[in-house]
Design a protein around this motif. Structure first.
Motif, PDB file in Angstrom:
ATOM      1  N   GLU A 132       7.108  59.097  40.710  1.00  0.00           N
ATOM      2  CA  GLU A 132       6.749  57.885  41.445  1.00  0.00           C
ATOM      3  C   GLU A 132       6.272  58.225  42.854  1.00  0.00           C
ATOM      4  OE1 GLU A 132      10.169  55.345  41.409  1.00  0.00           O
ATOM      5  OE2 GLU A 132      10.034  54.996  39.263  1.00  0.00           O
ATOM      6  N   ASN A 133       5.594  57.275  43.487  1.00  0.00           N
ATOM      7  CA  ASN A 133       5.193  57.359  44.898  1.00  0.00           C
ATOM      8  C   ASN A 133       4.341  58.587  45.217  1.00  0.00           C
ATOM      9  OD1 ASN A 133       6.662  54.991  45.453  1.00  0.00           O
ATOM     10  ND2 ASN A 133       8.543  56.194  45.647  1.00  0.00           N
ATOM     11  N   ASN A 134       3.365  58.861  44.362  1.00  0.00           N
ATOM     12  CA  ASN A 134       2.449  59.985  44.570  1.00  0.00           C
ATOM     13  C   ASN A 134       3.184  61.315  44.737  1.00  0.00           C
ATOM     14  OD1 ASN A 134      -0.078  61.198  44.761  1.00  0.00           O
ATOM     15  ND2 ASN A 134      -0.289  60.799  46.935  1.00  0.00           N
ATOM     16  N   ARG A 135       4.255  61.478  43.973  1.00  0.00           N
ATOM     17  CA  ARG A 135       5.019  62.722  43.953  1.00  0.00           C
ATOM     18  C   ARG A 135       4.835  63.364  42.587  1.00  0.00           C
ATOM     19  NH1 ARG A 135       9.905  60.498  44.137  1.00  0.00           N
ATOM     20  NH2 ARG A 135      10.860  62.470  43.625  1.00  0.00           N
ATOM     21  N   TYR A 136       4.936  64.683  42.567  1.00  0.00           N
ATOM     22  CA  TYR A 136       4.689  65.434  41.342  1.00  0.00           C
ATOM     23  C   TYR A 136       5.674  66.588  41.243  1.00  0.00           C
ATOM     24  CZ  TYR A 136       0.421  62.777  41.638  1.00  0.00           C
ATOM     25  OH  TYR A 136      -0.468  61.740  41.727  1.00  0.00           O
ATOM     26  N   GLU A 137       5.892  67.034  40.015  1.00  0.00           N
ATOM     27  CA  GLU A 137       6.793  68.158  39.777  1.00  0.00           C
ATOM     28  C   GLU A 137       6.079  69.175  38.899  1.00  0.00           C
ATOM     29  OE1 GLU A 137      11.385  68.393  38.616  1.00  0.00           O
ATOM     30  OE2 GLU A 137      10.141  67.489  37.052  1.00  0.00           O
ATOM     31  N   LEU A 138       6.026  70.415  39.374  1.00  0.00           N
ATOM     32  CA  LEU A 138       5.403  71.490  38.612  1.00  0.00           C
ATOM     33  C   LEU A 138       6.415  72.093  37.658  1.00  0.00           C
ATOM     34  CD1 LEU A 138       3.625  71.140  41.175  1.00  0.00           C
ATOM     35  CD2 LEU A 138       3.168  73.570  41.038  1.00  0.00           C
ATOM     36  N   ASP A 139       5.965  72.438  36.456  1.00  0.00           N
ATOM     37  CA  ASP A 139       6.908  73.068  35.541  1.00  0.00           C
ATOM     38  C   ASP A 139       7.223  74.477  36.040  1.00  0.00           C
ATOM     39  OD1 ASP A 139       5.146  75.006  34.372  1.00  0.00           O
ATOM     40  OD2 ASP A 139       4.667  73.714  32.694  1.00  0.00           O
TER      41      ASP A 139
END
Length: 177
Positions: A149-156
């Motif tokens: 959410e909120n223009n956040r990202y998680e890299l594997d």
């Protein structure tokens, strides 16, 4: 002299490239370096499209490149190449604007079919600008970046590992005064 400048060539504000950008910032902040940032999409579109070399914002962005030892270039992959907005900015750098710089290219694309984009599309342009020391770089599939959410990202974890390995390939002597 600034040690690191990051050039983000995404034309959009909400992009998986932001997750990569965030990881890179965390890496450099973790070793006590605050990079300069150039978000090409925030430069005046008129200056980019009309090649206004004398634009105050273009001059300021080019100064960030000039003052850096290391340039990290982030780009999404479009039509098997780097973004057009990135190309319009690179066209406004002086002919030898990347001479003496260490360049780390990082691309995010939708398929492994674009894996060679860095070598066959981006590197020739960087070389034409005087870059002689272009690191291997990192290609990341967009499905390896989870949108939160909120223009956040998680890299594997595999991507994080490859990204850290690329960042660690920068000679430590380039990062110190």
């Amino acid at each position: 002299m600034n040690k690191v400048t990051i050039i983000s060539g995404s034309p959009t504000e909400i992009t998986r490239l932001n997750g990569v950008h965030h990881e890179i910032l965390n890496h450099f902040n973790g070793i006590g370096i605050t990079p300069e940032i150039i978000n090409v999409r925030q430069l005046p579109s008129e200056a980019l499209i009309q090649a206004k070399f004398d634009s105050k914002e273009i001059i300021e962005a080019n100064k960030k490149v000039e003052n850096a030892n290391i340039i990290v270039i982030l780009t999404p992959v479009y039509k098997a190449s780097f973004s057009g907005v990135l190309k319009t900015y690179l066209d406004l750098l002086p002919q030898s604007g990347l001479e003496g710089k260490t360049i780390l290219p990082i691309a995010v694309g939708g398929t492994f079919g674009h894996l060679l984009m860095i070598d066959y599309s981006l590197k020739p342009v960087l070389s034409a600008l005087g870059a002689a020391h272009i690191l291997k770089g990192t290609f990341i599939l967009d499905n390896q970046i989870k949108k939160l959410e909120n223009n956040r990202y998680e890299l594997d974890s595999e991507v994080k590992s490859r990204l850290v390995s690329s960042l660690n390939s920068i000679k430590p002597s380039l990062l110190t005064v």
